[in-house]
Motif scaffolding. Structure first.
Motif, PDB file in Angstrom:
ATOM      1  N   ASN A 157       0.873  -1.171   0.000  1.00 43.25           N
ATOM      2  CA  ASN A 157       0.000   0.000   0.000  1.00 43.25           C
ATOM      3  C   ASN A 157       0.911   1.223   0.000  1.00 43.25           C
ATOM      4  N   LYS A 158       1.101   1.817  -1.178  1.00 45.19           N
ATOM      5  CA  LYS A 158       2.055   2.919  -1.300  1.00 45.19           C
ATOM      6  C   LYS A 158       1.575   4.164  -0.573  1.00 45.19           C
ATOM      7  N   ASP A 212       2.876  -3.006   3.938  1.00 43.18           N
ATOM      8  CA  ASP A 212       2.709  -4.164   3.077  1.00 43.18           C
ATOM      9  C   ASP A 212       1.982  -5.259   3.835  1.00 43.18           C
ATOM     10  N   SER A 213       1.309  -6.121   3.095  1.00 42.35           N
ATOM     11  CA  SER A 213       0.531  -7.214   3.668  1.00 42.35           C
ATOM     12  C   SER A 213       0.659  -8.433   2.776  1.00 42.35           C
ATOM     13  N   LEU A 214       0.387  -9.589   3.354  1.00 45.65           N
ATOM     14  CA  LEU A 214       0.383 -10.839   2.605  1.00 45.65           C
ATOM     15  C   LEU A 214      -1.058 -11.203   2.275  1.00 45.65           C
ATOM     16  N   LEU A 215      -1.287 -11.649   1.035  1.00 47.20           N
ATOM     17  CA  LEU A 215      -2.628 -12.091   0.671  1.00 47.20           C
ATOM     18  C   LEU A 215      -3.062 -13.226   1.593  1.00 47.20           C
ATOM     19  N   GLU A 216      -4.320 -13.184   2.032  1.00 49.46           N
ATOM     20  CA  GLU A 216      -4.777 -14.158   3.024  1.00 49.46           C
ATOM     21  C   GLU A 216      -4.683 -15.586   2.516  1.00 49.46           C
ATOM     22  N   GLU A 217      -4.899 -15.782   1.228  1.00 47.55           N
ATOM     23  CA  GLU A 217      -4.827 -17.148   0.700  1.00 47.55           C
ATOM     24  C   GLU A 217      -3.402 -17.719   0.755  1.00 47.55           C
ATOM     25  N   ALA A 218      -2.418 -16.869   0.989  1.00 48.21           N
ATOM     26  CA  ALA A 218      -1.031 -17.327   1.077  1.00 48.21           C
ATOM     27  C   ALA A 218      -0.584 -17.577   2.514  1.00 48.21           C
ATOM     28  N   TYR A 219      -1.417 -17.239   3.494  1.00 45.76           N
ATOM     29  CA  TYR A 219      -1.012 -17.414   4.890  1.00 45.76           C
ATOM     30  C   TYR A 219      -0.538 -18.837   5.166  1.00 45.76           C
ATOM     31  N   GLN A 220      -1.395 -19.796   4.848  1.00 45.68           N
ATOM     32  CA  GLN A 220      -1.098 -21.184   5.208  1.00 45.68           C
ATOM     33  C   GLN A 220       0.129 -21.723   4.461  1.00 45.68           C
ATOM     34  N   PRO A 221       0.175 -21.658   3.134  1.00 47.88           N
ATOM     35  CA  PRO A 221       1.344 -22.233   2.467  1.00 47.88           C
ATOM     36  C   PRO A 221       2.642 -21.475   2.715  1.00 47.88           C
ATOM     37  N   ALA A 222       2.564 -20.174   2.856  1.00 52.91           N
ATOM     38  CA  ALA A 222       3.788 -19.381   2.997  1.00 52.91           C
ATOM     39  C   ALA A 222       4.311 -19.359   4.425  1.00 52.91           C
ATOM     40  N   LEU A 223       3.413 -19.250   5.400  1.00 53.88           N
ATOM     41  CA  LEU A 223       3.841 -19.014   6.781  1.00 53.88           C
ATOM     42  C   LEU A 223       3.575 -20.174   7.731  1.00 53.88           C
ATOM     43  N   TYR A 224       2.503 -20.931   7.501  1.00 52.97           N
ATOM     44  CA  TYR A 224       2.028 -21.884   8.513  1.00 52.97           C
ATOM     45  C   TYR A 224       1.772 -23.277   7.942  1.00 52.97           C
TER      46      TYR A 224
END
Length: 246
Positions: free
Chosen positions: A128-129, A134-146
């Motif tokens: 968000n300029k 910055d934020s991570l797309l919610e659909e990426a939470y599980q595969p990317a972080l958890y």
């Protein structure tokens, strides 16, 4: 030993809740701050929050301890740890980087985002300029972080994650051998990490050799999925941290 645990992007002190009891049971005094513009204070000047602001917050904690501490940093919190080591080398026994950005002088996190081509964060981060966050797309939470975390862990994180101030990731570190270089550093790698990939972790360690490298078979959030193993790794660092830097 005094231990300070620093969270990474989008998180707060809450992410260490499973690890703290294990460290306390081993006899350590554990301090778990929310960095500025994170956790309960996430709305406070979040877009304007600088790396120096975060580091100064940790330095104030160190100044109040009266004895050197071990600083453990996760993910993007690594740049905070390195900056603190530059500012307060005499106040640290060592720094331990947990799948964290271990950068050299004049480097910045933003450049490493581009290098980590297999990172799921790289593909799913949104900036968000206007707000400078910055934020991570919610659909990426599980595969990317958890990826190896429970549904309960996921539910907790989903309810507490907040936007991340972007300016620290754009800031080039200013590190000297005289200060940062005298603080012993250790690395705890997470071999299944899809946020800060194992290839990037090992590349950073090759560029900035550490006194020890420990390995945990876990995704990015080992404080949820492997808290006891993570606490043991931190205990190992406390027992092996040398008195002088490399």
């Amino acid at each position: 030993m005094e231990i300070i645990l620093l969270h990474g992007s989008w998180h707060g002190a809450w992410c260490w809740h499973k690890v703290v009891p294990h460290l306390q049971a081993a006899g350590h005094r554990v301090h778990v701050p929310d960095l500025p513009a994170h956790g309960r204070n996430w709305r406070f000047a979040r877009g304007r929050t600088q790396l120096a602001t975060m580091a100064s917050h940790v330095c104030a904690i160190l100044d109040g301890l009266g004895t050197p501490a071990l600083l453990v940093a996760h993910s993007r919190g690594g740049i905070v740890a390195s900056t603190v080591a530059e500012m307060r080398p005499h106040a640290l026994h060592a720094t331990a980087y947990l799948a964290a950005y271990l950068l050299r002088d004049n480097e910045r996190v933003a450049d490493y985002f581009r290098k980590d081509k297999n990172s799921l964060v790289r593909a799913n981060i949104r900036v968000n300029k206007l707000a400078l966050t910055d934020s991570l797309l919610e659909e990426a939470y599980q595969p990317a972080l958890y990826a190896d975390c429970s549904d309960a862990d996921m539910a907790l994180a989903r309810s507490l994650l907040t936007p991340e101030p972007s300016l620290p990731a754009l800031t080039r570190l200013r590190l000297t051998d005289r200060n940062y270089g005298r603080v012993p550093r250790h690395y705890i790698e997470l071999t299944q990490d899809r946020a800060v990939t194992i290839d990037l972790q090992r590349s950073m360690v090759a560029n900035s050799p550490c006194h020890s490298v420990l390995s945990i078979e876990a995704s990015h959030s080992a404080y949820f999925s492997k808290p006891q193993e993570l606490a043991q790794a931190i205990n190992t660092v406390t027992a092996t941290a040398p008195a002088t830097a490399i």
